[in-house]
Design an enzyme around this catalytic site. Structure first.
Site, PDB file in Angstrom:
ATOM      1  N   TYR A 159       0.854  -0.983   0.058  1.00  0.00           N
ATOM      2  CA  TYR A 159      -0.010  -0.250  -0.094  1.00  0.00           C
ATOM      3  C   TYR A 159       0.791   1.215   0.042  1.00  0.00           C
ATOM      4  O   TYR A 159       0.480   2.367   0.354  1.00  0.00           O
ATOM      5  CB  TYR A 159      -0.474   0.102   0.956  1.00  0.00           C
ATOM      6  CG  TYR A 159      -2.453  -0.242   0.660  1.00  0.00           C
ATOM      7  CD1 TYR A 159      -2.870  -1.629   0.943  1.00  0.00           C
ATOM      8  CD2 TYR A 159      -3.093   0.131   1.210  1.00  0.00           C
ATOM      9  CE1 TYR A 159      -4.280  -1.570   0.516  1.00  0.00           C
ATOM     10  CE2 TYR A 159      -4.500   0.840   0.879  1.00  0.00           C
ATOM     11  CZ  TYR A 159      -4.947  -0.869   0.903  1.00  0.00           C
ATOM     12  OH  TYR A 159      -6.464  -1.199   0.712  1.00  0.00           O
ATOM     13  N   LYS A 229       1.143 -13.182   6.587  1.00  0.00           N
ATOM     14  CA  LYS A 229       1.013 -15.000   5.798  1.00  0.00           C
ATOM     15  C   LYS A 229       2.631 -14.539   5.400  1.00  0.00           C
ATOM     16  O   LYS A 229       3.340 -15.238   4.443  1.00  0.00           O
ATOM     17  CB  LYS A 229       0.164 -14.255   4.351  1.00  0.00           C
ATOM     18  CG  LYS A 229       0.615 -15.312   2.962  1.00  0.00           C
ATOM     19  CD  LYS A 229      -0.754 -16.398   2.924  1.00  0.00           C
ATOM     20  CE  LYS A 229      -0.482 -17.241   2.167  1.00  0.00           C
ATOM     21  NZ  LYS A 229      -1.465 -18.397   3.041  1.00  0.00           N
ATOM     22  N   ASP A 283      -4.866 -16.354   5.603  1.00  0.00           N
ATOM     23  CA  ASP A 283      -6.213 -16.990   5.452  1.00  0.00           C
ATOM     24  C   ASP A 283      -6.777 -17.877   5.972  1.00  0.00           C
ATOM     25  O   ASP A 283      -7.769 -17.300   6.458  1.00  0.00           O
ATOM     26  CB  ASP A 283      -5.278 -17.992   3.782  1.00  0.00           C
ATOM     27  CG  ASP A 283      -4.564 -19.357   4.208  1.00  0.00           C
ATOM     28  OD1 ASP A 283      -3.216 -18.562   5.171  1.00  0.00           O
ATOM     29  OD2 ASP A 283      -3.935 -19.601   3.452  1.00  0.00           O
ATOM     30  N   ASP A 307      -7.150  -5.077   5.362  1.00  0.00           N
ATOM     31  CA  ASP A 307      -7.908  -3.763   5.040  1.00  0.00           C
ATOM     32  C   ASP A 307      -8.772  -5.058   4.363  1.00  0.00           C
ATOM     33  O   ASP A 307     -10.380  -4.953   4.986  1.00  0.00           O
ATOM     34  CB  ASP A 307      -6.930  -3.839   3.427  1.00  0.00           C
ATOM     35  CG  ASP A 307      -7.924  -1.969   2.920  1.00  0.00           C
ATOM     36  OD1 ASP A 307      -9.079  -1.612   3.620  1.00  0.00           O
ATOM     37  OD2 ASP A 307      -8.032  -2.118   1.983  1.00  0.00           O
TER      38      ASP A 307
END
Ligand code: NAP
Length: 420
Positions: A159, A229, A283, A307
């Site tokens: 971002y 992750k 996930d 987000d």
């Protein structure tokens, strides 16, 4: 304070910072609070939230001197630019502000104004509470199991805006550097490519994770979950997790335990008054918040995960019309709803102002006006549970009365008067 194009209200006083370390503020009885309505539905939800916040302030013996600021479309009209320096300066100087959504068209040549604003003010923590209000329809069986607060890092990750467009000399240079100098041969397919960079720093990660742990301690929340992750992106998201455990172990003494310590020293029985820092892979976490919702309290994560996750969590408690947020850093607060500018509904007096109203509630809390903040929550909750709702909730319930944005705000104001 004077500005070229901003009218400063005469009846208010500026909020000042008392203590740099703690972020403690000196809040006058009538603080000047900047407000940006923003683009699209911002001009519907902004004034609606203002009315409700005024009513809550008044009911608790205070008032707010609003100072209109401009960004996005309204700024292009007034200043011929998207994010005027005056707007940024006014928020910096007045410390506590609220904004509606700003449109970011997809595609080249237009960086997000939201990202720019958060970066310019170094508002490094985007905080998104997700709690269920009675009466709000939800797609899950037990929405009240959700009571989570996400601390999303706000200044780094993919971002951060470091990216190059396909077909440019710059992207070719970066590709050659990655392949020839760094040895990642045959990793990027031939042909046009866009490349972005994902910086995750120790500094950025640790200051965000500290905010999350401090919040958990101050609010008796039992866990902080680091969401990453890192199994795949070992040196960025994996590093975020490692730095999180480092903060927990090195800076908080015995009140903060890691998940390993909880099992090794306490056989999984969490001692009262402690906070456990644990981690989950992103996930898996997206399904865990659906299947084991009540096990999660405070979340600390990077920009992109945060987000996605907070929108998904928001869906469980009624959707984007409900989900509030606020950005914090250096003794400043910029409250803003999670939703965007929903251009198709702009100016229709139709959408739900609850997200903007509850973002204002976060702002009132930050001012130390917790009585006014509680009043806002109670009034919104009771209004909705009586079946008086905007279109988004009305289409999910049987019966009830469908209200316009402004009518819903009036109903909440009436409820505040009734409860006060
Ligand atoms: P969006 O504006 O959040 O709207 C997506 C959908 O969510 C709407 O069509 C509507 O669903 C529902 N929704 C959003 N706000 C609502 C409200 N107050 N009440 C009821 N329903 C609401 O997302 P988007 O269409 O992806 O983005 C539009 C623009 O906003 C983009 O330019 C984006 O970059 C920008 N954006 C800005 C911010 C920000 O300023 N912080 C955040 C996100 C996006 P239904 O159609 O089902 O009724």
């Amino acid at each position: 304070m004077s500005y070229d194009q901003i009218d400063v209200p005469e009846d208010g006083e500026q909020i000042t910072l008392v203590d740099e370390e703690t972020g403690e503020l000196n809040v006058p009885e009538t603080p000047i609070i900047p407000i940006i309505y923003g683009d699209g539905i911002g001009s519907d939800v902004g004034p609606a939230a203002q009315k409700v916040l005024d009513a809550a302030a008044e009911a608790t013996g205070r008032s707010i001197a609003w100072m209109r600021l401009y960004a996005g479309g309204s700024a292009r009209e007034k200043y011929d630019e998207n994010l005027p320096q005056e707007t940024v300066d006014a928020i910096r100087e007045h410390r506590v502000a609220i904004k509606g959504p700003l449109t970011t068209p997809v595609g080249a040549g237009f960086r997000s104004l939201n990202v720019a604003l958060r970066k310019k003010l170094d508002l490094y923590a985007n905080v998104r509470p997700t709690y269920h209000l009675d009466g709000v329809p939800s797609p899950v069986k037990n929405p009240s199991a959700m009571d989570m607060i996400t601390f999303r890092e706000n200044t780094e990750d993919v971002y951060a805006g470091i990216e190059w467009e396909a077909g440019t000399d710059e992207v070719q240079e970066v590709k050659e550097f990655v392949e020839d100098e760094m040895g990642f041969d045959n990793t990027i397919h031939d042909g046009p490519v866009g490349i972005g960079v994902k910086p995750i720093t120790e500094f950025g990660s640790k200051r965000l994770i500290r905010e999350a742990i401090d919040y958990a301690i101050a609010n008796d929340r039992p866990t902080v979950t680091l969401v990453h992750k890192g199994n795949i992106m070992k040196f960025t998201e994996g590093a975020f997790r490692d730095w999180g455990y480092e903060v927990a172990e090195e800076e908080y003494g015995e009140d903060v335990l890691t998940e390993d310590e909880l099992w090794e020293e306490y056989d999984g029985e969490q001692p009262e008054g402690t906070v456990v820092v644990q981690d989950r892979i992103a996930d898996n976490m997206l399904q865990q918040i659906l299947t084991r919702t009540d096990e999660y309290d405070v979340i600390a994560t990077m920009n992109l995960n945060g987000d996605y996750m907070s929108d998904a969590a928001g869906a469980q408690i009624g959707g984007l019309g409900i989900a509030p947020g606020a950005n914090f850093g250096h003794g400043r607060c910029l409250a803003e709803p999670v939703h965007g500018s929903a251009p198709k509904y702009a100016g229709e007096d139709k959408v739900n102002p609850t997200a903007m109203i509850l973002s204002g509630r976060e702002m009132l809390d930050y001012l130390g006006w917790s009585d006014a903040a509680d009043l806002v929550r109670d009034a919104v909750e009771q209004t909705i549970s009586e079946g008086t709702v905007t279109y988004d909730l009305h289409r999910q319930i049987e019966g009830g009365e469908k209200l316009a944005t402004s009518e819903f705000a009036e109903a909440v104001v009436d409820k505040i008067d009734e409860l006060a």
